[in-house]
Design an enzyme around this catalytic site. Structure first.
Site, PDB file in Angstrom:
ATOM      1  N   ARG A  21      37.992  -2.101 -62.000  1.00 58.32           N
ATOM      2  CA  ARG A  21      38.192  -1.191 -63.128  1.00 58.32           C
ATOM      3  C   ARG A  21      38.846  -1.891 -64.309  1.00 58.32           C
ATOM      4  O   ARG A  21      38.931  -1.319 -65.376  1.00 58.32           O
ATOM      5  CB  ARG A  21      39.154  -0.058 -62.739  1.00 58.32           C
ATOM      6  CG  ARG A  21      38.598   0.950 -61.785  1.00 58.32           C
ATOM      7  CD  ARG A  21      37.523   1.746 -62.451  1.00 58.32           C
ATOM      8  NE  ARG A  21      37.764   3.134 -62.574  1.00 58.32           N
ATOM      9  CZ  ARG A  21      37.286   4.060 -61.736  1.00 58.32           C
ATOM     10  NH1 ARG A  21      36.588   3.733 -60.696  1.00 58.32           N
ATOM     11  NH2 ARG A  21      37.490   5.325 -61.966  1.00 58.32           N
TER      12      ARG A  21
ATOM     13  N   LYS B 217      27.281   6.359 -60.864  1.00 55.49           N
ATOM     14  CA  LYS B 217      27.565   5.235 -59.955  1.00 55.49           C
ATOM     15  C   LYS B 217      27.462   5.673 -58.496  1.00 55.49           C
ATOM     16  O   LYS B 217      26.811   5.027 -57.681  1.00 55.49           O
ATOM     17  CB  LYS B 217      28.970   4.662 -60.225  1.00 55.49           C
ATOM     18  CG  LYS B 217      29.173   4.175 -61.654  1.00 55.49           C
ATOM     19  CD  LYS B 217      30.558   3.597 -61.870  1.00 55.49           C
ATOM     20  CE  LYS B 217      31.709   4.579 -61.723  1.00 55.49           C
ATOM     21  NZ  LYS B 217      31.733   5.649 -62.734  1.00 55.49           N
TER      22      LYS B 217
ATOM     23  N   ARG C 192      40.219  10.334 -68.449  1.00 53.36           N
ATOM     24  CA  ARG C 192      39.456   9.317 -67.693  1.00 53.36           C
ATOM     25  C   ARG C 192      38.598   8.480 -68.647  1.00 53.36           C
ATOM     26  O   ARG C 192      38.461   7.277 -68.473  1.00 53.36           O
ATOM     27  CB  ARG C 192      38.579   9.996 -66.635  1.00 53.36           C
ATOM     28  CG  ARG C 192      39.403  10.476 -65.442  1.00 53.36           C
ATOM     29  CD  ARG C 192      38.658  11.505 -64.619  1.00 53.36           C
ATOM     30  NE  ARG C 192      37.477  10.994 -63.990  1.00 53.36           N
ATOM     31  CZ  ARG C 192      36.477  11.757 -63.564  1.00 53.36           C
ATOM     32  NH1 ARG C 192      36.531  13.069 -63.716  1.00 53.36           N
ATOM     33  NH2 ARG C 192      35.440  11.220 -62.990  1.00 53.36           N
TER      34      ARG C 192
ATOM     35  N   ARG D 226      35.589  18.747 -58.298  1.00 57.07           N
ATOM     36  CA  ARG D 226      36.657  17.760 -58.133  1.00 57.07           C
ATOM     37  C   ARG D 226      37.817  18.094 -59.061  1.00 57.07           C
ATOM     38  O   ARG D 226      37.604  18.515 -60.189  1.00 57.07           O
ATOM     39  CB  ARG D 226      36.121  16.355 -58.461  1.00 57.07           C
ATOM     40  CG  ARG D 226      35.817  15.547 -57.228  1.00 57.07           C
ATOM     41  CD  ARG D 226      35.102  14.262 -57.497  1.00 57.07           C
ATOM     42  NE  ARG D 226      35.730  13.376 -58.463  1.00 57.07           N
ATOM     43  CZ  ARG D 226      35.280  12.154 -58.740  1.00 57.07           C
ATOM     44  NH1 ARG D 226      34.219  11.684 -58.110  1.00 57.07           N
ATOM     45  NH2 ARG D 226      35.870  11.394 -59.634  1.00 57.07           N
TER      46      ARG D 226
ATOM     47  N   ARG E  89      29.196  18.837 -62.034  1.00 58.06           N
ATOM     48  CA  ARG E  89      29.197  18.212 -60.689  1.00 58.06           C
ATOM     49  C   ARG E  89      29.898  19.112 -59.675  1.00 58.06           C
ATOM     50  O   ARG E  89      30.941  19.691 -59.951  1.00 58.06           O
ATOM     51  CB  ARG E  89      29.929  16.873 -60.740  1.00 58.06           C
ATOM     52  CG  ARG E  89      30.116  16.291 -59.335  1.00 58.06           C
ATOM     53  CD  ARG E  89      30.544  14.854 -59.325  1.00 58.06           C
ATOM     54  NE  ARG E  89      31.737  14.590 -60.095  1.00 58.06           N
ATOM     55  CZ  ARG E  89      32.174  13.365 -60.381  1.00 58.06           C
ATOM     56  NH1 ARG E  89      31.504  12.316 -59.962  1.00 58.06           N
ATOM     57  NH2 ARG E  89      33.265  13.199 -61.073  1.00 58.06           N
TER      58      ARG E  89
HETATM   59  P1  AP5 Z   1      28.170  10.656 -60.088  1.00 55.19           P
HETATM   60  O1  AP5 Z   1      27.169   9.830 -59.362  1.00 55.19           O
HETATM   61  O2  AP5 Z   1      29.182  11.406 -59.287  1.00 55.19           O
HETATM   62  O3  AP5 Z   1      28.892   9.762 -61.225  1.00 55.19           O
HETATM   63  P2  AP5 Z   1      29.962   8.613 -61.077  1.00 55.19           P
HETATM   64  O4  AP5 Z   1      29.616   7.558 -62.076  1.00 55.19           O
HETATM   65  O5  AP5 Z   1      30.106   8.174 -59.655  1.00 55.19           O
HETATM   66  O6  AP5 Z   1      31.228   9.396 -61.596  1.00 55.19           O
HETATM   67  P3  AP5 Z   1      32.704   9.465 -61.053  1.00 55.19           P
HETATM   68  O7  AP5 Z   1      33.331  10.605 -61.814  1.00 55.19           O
HETATM   69  O8  AP5 Z   1      32.785   9.546 -59.560  1.00 55.19           O
HETATM   70  O9  AP5 Z   1      33.274   8.106 -61.542  1.00 55.19           O
HETATM   71  P4  AP5 Z   1      34.717   7.746 -61.741  1.00 55.19           P
HETATM   72  O10 AP5 Z   1      34.611   6.278 -61.928  1.00 55.19           O
HETATM   73  O11 AP5 Z   1      35.443   8.475 -62.804  1.00 55.19           O
HETATM   74  O12 AP5 Z   1      35.419   8.272 -60.408  1.00 55.19           O
HETATM   75  P5  AP5 Z   1      35.915   7.534 -59.084  1.00 55.19           P
HETATM   76  O13 AP5 Z   1      35.641   8.439 -57.967  1.00 55.19           O
HETATM   77  O14 AP5 Z   1      35.469   6.127 -59.036  1.00 55.19           O
HETATM   78  O15 AP5 Z   1      27.361  11.670 -61.018  1.00 55.19           O
HETATM   79  C1  AP5 Z   1      28.032  12.683 -61.763  1.00 55.19           C
HETATM   80  C2  AP5 Z   1      27.192  13.956 -61.753  1.00 55.19           C
HETATM   81  O16 AP5 Z   1      25.965  13.734 -62.449  1.00 55.19           O
HETATM   82  C3  AP5 Z   1      26.798  14.449 -60.354  1.00 55.19           C
HETATM   83  O17 AP5 Z   1      26.854  15.843 -60.359  1.00 55.19           O
HETATM   84  C4  AP5 Z   1      25.338  13.964 -60.172  1.00 55.19           C
HETATM   85  O18 AP5 Z   1      24.633  14.881 -59.356  1.00 55.19           O
HETATM   86  C5  AP5 Z   1      24.834  13.956 -61.607  1.00 55.19           C
HETATM   87  N1  AP5 Z   1      23.943  12.842 -61.895  1.00 55.19           N
HETATM   88  C6  AP5 Z   1      24.144  11.532 -61.541  1.00 55.19           C
HETATM   89  N2  AP5 Z   1      23.138  10.767 -62.019  1.00 55.19           N
HETATM   90  C7  AP5 Z   1      22.299  11.611 -62.694  1.00 55.19           C
HETATM   91  C8  AP5 Z   1      21.076  11.395 -63.428  1.00 55.19           C
HETATM   92  N3  AP5 Z   1      20.551  10.186 -63.574  1.00 55.19           N
HETATM   93  N4  AP5 Z   1      20.485  12.460 -63.981  1.00 55.19           N
HETATM   94  C9  AP5 Z   1      21.040  13.703 -63.873  1.00 55.19           C
HETATM   95  N5  AP5 Z   1      22.191  13.978 -63.196  1.00 55.19           N
HETATM   96  C10 AP5 Z   1      22.818  12.926 -62.616  1.00 55.19           C
HETATM   97  O19 AP5 Z   1      37.497   7.474 -59.375  1.00 55.19           O
HETATM   98  C11 AP5 Z   1      38.279   8.646 -59.383  1.00 55.19           C
HETATM   99  C12 AP5 Z   1      39.744   8.265 -59.603  1.00 55.19           C
HETATM  100  O20 AP5 Z   1      40.210   7.426 -58.529  1.00 55.19           O
HETATM  101  C13 AP5 Z   1      40.028   7.441 -60.881  1.00 55.19           C
HETATM  102  O21 AP5 Z   1      40.211   8.259 -62.010  1.00 55.19           O
HETATM  103  C14 AP5 Z   1      41.307   6.700 -60.465  1.00 55.19           C
HETATM  104  O22 AP5 Z   1      42.430   7.530 -60.542  1.00 55.19           O
HETATM  105  C15 AP5 Z   1      41.061   6.382 -58.994  1.00 55.19           C
HETATM  106  N6  AP5 Z   1      40.380   5.085 -58.805  1.00 55.19           N
HETATM  107  C16 AP5 Z   1      39.143   4.875 -58.274  1.00 55.19           C
HETATM  108  N7  AP5 Z   1      38.851   3.567 -58.241  1.00 55.19           N
HETATM  109  C17 AP5 Z   1      39.953   2.936 -58.761  1.00 55.19           C
HETATM  110  C18 AP5 Z   1      40.253   1.576 -59.017  1.00 55.19           C
HETATM  111  N8  AP5 Z   1      39.368   0.586 -58.748  1.00 55.19           N
HETATM  112  N9  AP5 Z   1      41.438   1.270 -59.569  1.00 55.19           N
HETATM  113  C19 AP5 Z   1      42.359   2.233 -59.862  1.00 55.19           C
HETATM  114  N10 AP5 Z   1      42.117   3.560 -59.651  1.00 55.19           N
HETATM  115  C20 AP5 Z   1      40.924   3.900 -59.113  1.00 55.19           C
END
Ligand code: AP5
Length: 215
Positions: A88, A13, A171, A160, A127
């Protein structure tokens, strides 16, 4: 263009949202990045959110909704954005509708990044993130030019805290508990488009850009 990117942790994402925001000239709104920034600056919100994030649990809706409303205050009715990590759960989706309706806005598409579990684990465990400018790398898929150093600013890369194995598992559990109701909600509103996100990042990007061209 207003898109929501929906998908499991590691679906890509953040990676896609960054590229899309540059290509489509719209803002990238990541609730994860906004929360991590608050944790880093040790704000009141950051203090409240930290423990939830370290466990891989969702931060309470009221905190995240308020943060999003404040962030959207600077947006005009014509402004586009890519939402990454929000909503979410169903309560957040309904809250988002109310927030956007109040601003005369709507979502064009919800892009569901369909990703297999093996790919999720491989992506999250490899990552690495720049400690200063937040750019994402991957030790195999998207390595930096110099080992563990950001290409853009030269600062060290870090893992992270929520990319540890136990937290990744939680997660995924949290994600699976909430996602079905979100998918139903946006399917009923005819907004949901599924894209296979196991492919390489440029391939996934092209699929989303093609979709955006239809809006
Ligand atoms: P990346 O692009 O970082 O993946 P992502 O889907 O963004 O993964 P996240 O772990 O950031 O998602 P998340 O939803 O768990 O975390 P968030 O920060 O929102 O890609 C991952 C890796 O793969 C990278 O190394 C990249 O280089 C590689 N990659 C990507 N695409 C690729 C491809 N096509 N091919 C090969 N490699 C690839 O949330 C974190 C925390 O914050 C949550 O757990 C929660 O506690 C809190 N939080 C955030 N939003 C909310 C909300 N709305 N409500 C409540 N709590 C929230």
């Amino acid at each position: 263009m207003r898109l929501i990117l929906l998908g499991p942790p590691g679906a890509g994402k953040g990676t896609q949202a960054k590229s899309l925001s540059e290509r489509l000239k719209v803002s990238h709104i990541s609730t994860g990045d906004l929360l991590r920034d608050n944790v880093k600056r040790d704000t009141g919100l950051g203090k409240s959110a930290r423990a939830y994030m370290e466990r891989g649990d969702l931060v309470p809706d009221e905190l995240v909704n308020r943060m999003l409303v404040e962030h959207l205050n600077s947006f005009g009715p014509q402004d586009g954005f890519i939402l990454d990590g929000y909503p979410r759960n169903l309560a957040q989706a309904k809250s988002l509708d109310t927030i956007l309706r109040g601003r005369g806005m709507d979502i064009d598409y919800v892009v569901y990044l369909d990703t297999s579990e093996a790919v999720i684990i491989q992506r999250l465990s490899g990552r690495r993130v720049c400690s200063a400018c937040n750019i994402n790398y991957h030790i195999k898929n998207m390595p930096p030019k110099r080992d563990m150093v950001c290409d853009k600013c030269g600062r060290p890369l870090q893992q992270r805290v929520d990319d540890r194995e136990e937290t990744i598992k939680n997660r995924l559990v949290v994600y699976l508990k909430e996602v079905a109701s979100l998918i139903d909600y946006y399917e009923q509103r005819k907004k949901l488009v599924r894209i296979s996100a196991d492919d390489d990042a440029p391939v996934v990007l092209n699929k989303i850009i093609e979709l955006a061209g239809r809006a």
